[in-house]
Scaffold this motif. Structure first.
Motif, mmCIF file in Angstrom:
data_model
loop_
_atom_site.group_PDB
_atom_site.id
_atom_site.type_symbol
_atom_site.label_atom_id
_atom_site.label_comp_id
_atom_site.label_asym_id
_atom_site.label_seq_id
_atom_site.Cartn_x
_atom_site.Cartn_y
_atom_site.Cartn_z
ATOM 1 N N UNK A 81 0.858 -1.188 0.000
ATOM 2 C CA UNK A 81 0.000 0.000 0.000
ATOM 3 C C UNK A 81 0.899 1.245 0.000
ATOM 4 N N UNK A 82 0.493 2.260 -0.724
ATOM 5 C CA UNK A 82 1.240 3.519 -0.728
ATOM 6 C C UNK A 82 0.637 4.418 0.348
ATOM 7 N N UNK A 83 1.154 4.302 1.560
ATOM 8 C CA UNK A 83 0.581 5.003 2.713
ATOM 9 C C UNK A 83 1.388 6.209 3.167
ATOM 10 N N UNK A 84 2.699 6.188 2.962
ATOM 11 C CA UNK A 84 3.587 7.213 3.506
ATOM 12 C C UNK A 84 4.436 7.834 2.397
ATOM 13 N N UNK A 85 5.074 8.982 2.658
ATOM 14 C CA UNK A 85 5.977 9.555 1.658
ATOM 15 C C UNK A 85 7.076 8.584 1.230
ATOM 16 N N UNK A 86 7.547 7.784 2.161
ATOM 17 C CA UNK A 86 8.571 6.792 1.805
ATOM 18 C C UNK A 86 8.013 5.746 0.843
ATOM 19 N N UNK A 87 6.775 5.305 1.069
ATOM 20 C CA UNK A 87 6.126 4.376 0.136
ATOM 21 C C UNK A 87 5.991 5.011 -1.245
ATOM 22 N N UNK A 88 5.645 6.289 -1.255
ATOM 23 C CA UNK A 88 5.454 6.997 -2.526
ATOM 24 C C UNK A 88 6.770 7.104 -3.298
ATOM 25 N N UNK A 89 7.860 7.359 -2.586
ATOM 26 C CA UNK A 89 9.174 7.386 -3.229
ATOM 27 C C UNK A 89 9.493 6.030 -3.852
ATOM 28 N N UNK A 90 9.199 4.970 -3.119
ATOM 29 C CA UNK A 90 9.426 3.628 -3.648
ATOM 30 C C UNK A 90 8.565 3.377 -4.875
ATOM 31 N N UNK A 91 7.300 3.811 -4.819
ATOM 32 C CA UNK A 91 6.394 3.609 -5.946
ATOM 33 C C UNK A 91 6.911 4.316 -7.199
ATOM 34 N N UNK A 92 7.441 5.520 -7.043
ATOM 35 C CA UNK A 92 7.970 6.244 -8.191
ATOM 36 C C UNK A 92 9.199 5.552 -8.766
ATOM 37 N N UNK A 93 10.046 5.017 -7.888
ATOM 38 C CA UNK A 93 11.211 4.265 -8.371
ATOM 39 C C UNK A 93 10.761 3.031 -9.153
ATOM 40 N N UNK A 94 9.763 2.340 -8.623
ATOM 41 C CA UNK A 94 9.247 1.148 -9.290
ATOM 42 C C UNK A 94 8.639 1.502 -10.645
ATOM 43 N N UNK A 95 7.885 2.591 -10.685
ATOM 44 C CA UNK A 95 7.258 2.998 -11.943
ATOM 45 C C UNK A 95 8.316 3.319 -12.998
ATOM 46 N N UNK A 96 9.350 4.073 -12.596
ATOM 47 C CA UNK A 96 10.417 4.407 -13.541
ATOM 48 C C UNK A 96 11.131 3.157 -14.024
ATOM 49 N N UNK A 97 11.361 2.234 -13.112
ATOM 50 C CA UNK A 97 12.047 0.991 -13.486
ATOM 51 C C UNK A 97 11.202 0.156 -14.445
ATOM 52 N N UNK A 98 9.910 0.000 -14.143
ATOM 53 C CA UNK A 98 9.023 -0.797 -14.982
ATOM 54 C C UNK A 98 8.894 -0.208 -16.378
ATOM 55 N N UNK A 99 8.930 1.115 -16.463
ATOM 56 C CA UNK A 99 8.737 1.793 -17.739
ATOM 57 C C UNK A 99 10.054 2.271 -18.358
ATOM 58 N N UNK A 100 11.163 1.822 -17.750
ATOM 59 C CA UNK A 100 12.503 2.113 -18.272
ATOM 60 C C UNK A 100 12.740 3.617 -18.417
ATOM 61 N N UNK A 101 12.360 4.325 -17.355
ATOM 62 C CA UNK A 101 12.565 5.768 -17.329
ATOM 63 C C UNK A 101 13.748 6.098 -16.425
ATOM 64 N N UNK A 102 14.447 7.196 -16.693
ATOM 65 C CA UNK A 102 15.595 7.563 -15.849
ATOM 66 C C UNK A 102 15.178 8.021 -14.468
#
Length: 207
Positions: free
Chosen positions: A186-207
């Protein structure tokens, strides 16, 4: 054939995040919209999203053009997730309901298929209420499939425990093993959100 609704819970006050979670940007789209887009790829009879905190802003900023979709607003969202679940269950018209959380955009489509298919299979085999819940390494997560919901009583639930008490009292609860740790994220905290953005960039091959 038994009909299945998708119910997305996204009414919370986002206290731990400090800002409205459904509107957090994830790859150029609001977080809740990402979840809605994924759910919309499946053959649900209806798709309902329960919102509460900042509901008007959410409806203004999220576009989801699907004729199966509608909003439900829980004005008493501060009373917890259980009330949002009740409001959503009151709104659906289907035999079965698959419940998603609005802050879980990374659940694998294969997992959704697996839970959906098992729920439909169980629904065709029995006429009394049941639950199918995915488990990753024996830990339960979402989405949860509720079968024959018209026979279930959600009115006694309270707080932020969702349907836990109802599920604990049921006889037919199926733990479905899945190889998908994202059913627990679950994306509950700012730290979770940072992780989610890293995951999204990785999945979509973004820098």
């Amino acid at each position: 054939m038994n009909s299945v609704a998708a119910l997305i819970l996204a009414a919370g006050a986002s206290v731990r995040m400090g800002r409205t979670k459904p509107l957090l940007d994830l790859g150029g789209r609001p977080l809740l919209e990402r979840v809605m887009q994924k759910v919309g790829r499946f053959s649900f009879r209806e798709v309902v999203a329960v919102i509460g905190c900042d509901a008007e802003s959410i409806r203004r900023h999220i576009a989801f053009s699907d004729k199966r979709f509608r909003w439900v607003v829980n004005q008493s969202y501060k009373q917890g997730q259980s009330l949002s679940l009740q409001r959503g269950m009151e709104a659906v018209k289907s035999h079965h309901v698959m419940v998603f959380l609005g802050d879980q955009p990374f659940i694998m489509e294969e997992t959704i298929h697996t839970v959906y298919d098992e729920g439909v299979r169980q629904g065709e085999a029995r006429q009394r209420p049941f639950v199918v819940r995915p488990h990753f390494r024996s830990v339960p997560g979402h989405p949860v499939f509720f079968g024959h919901v018209q026979q279930m009583d959600f009115t006694g639930l309270g707080g932020d425990q969702g349907a836990k008490r109802l599920i604990d009292d049921m006889d037919d609860v199926y733990a479905l093993p899945v190889d998908d740790c994202m059913i627990l994220f679950d994306i509950d905290t700012p730290r979770d959100y940072e992780r989610a953005n890293r995951m999204w960039r990785s999945e979509n091959r973004l820098p």
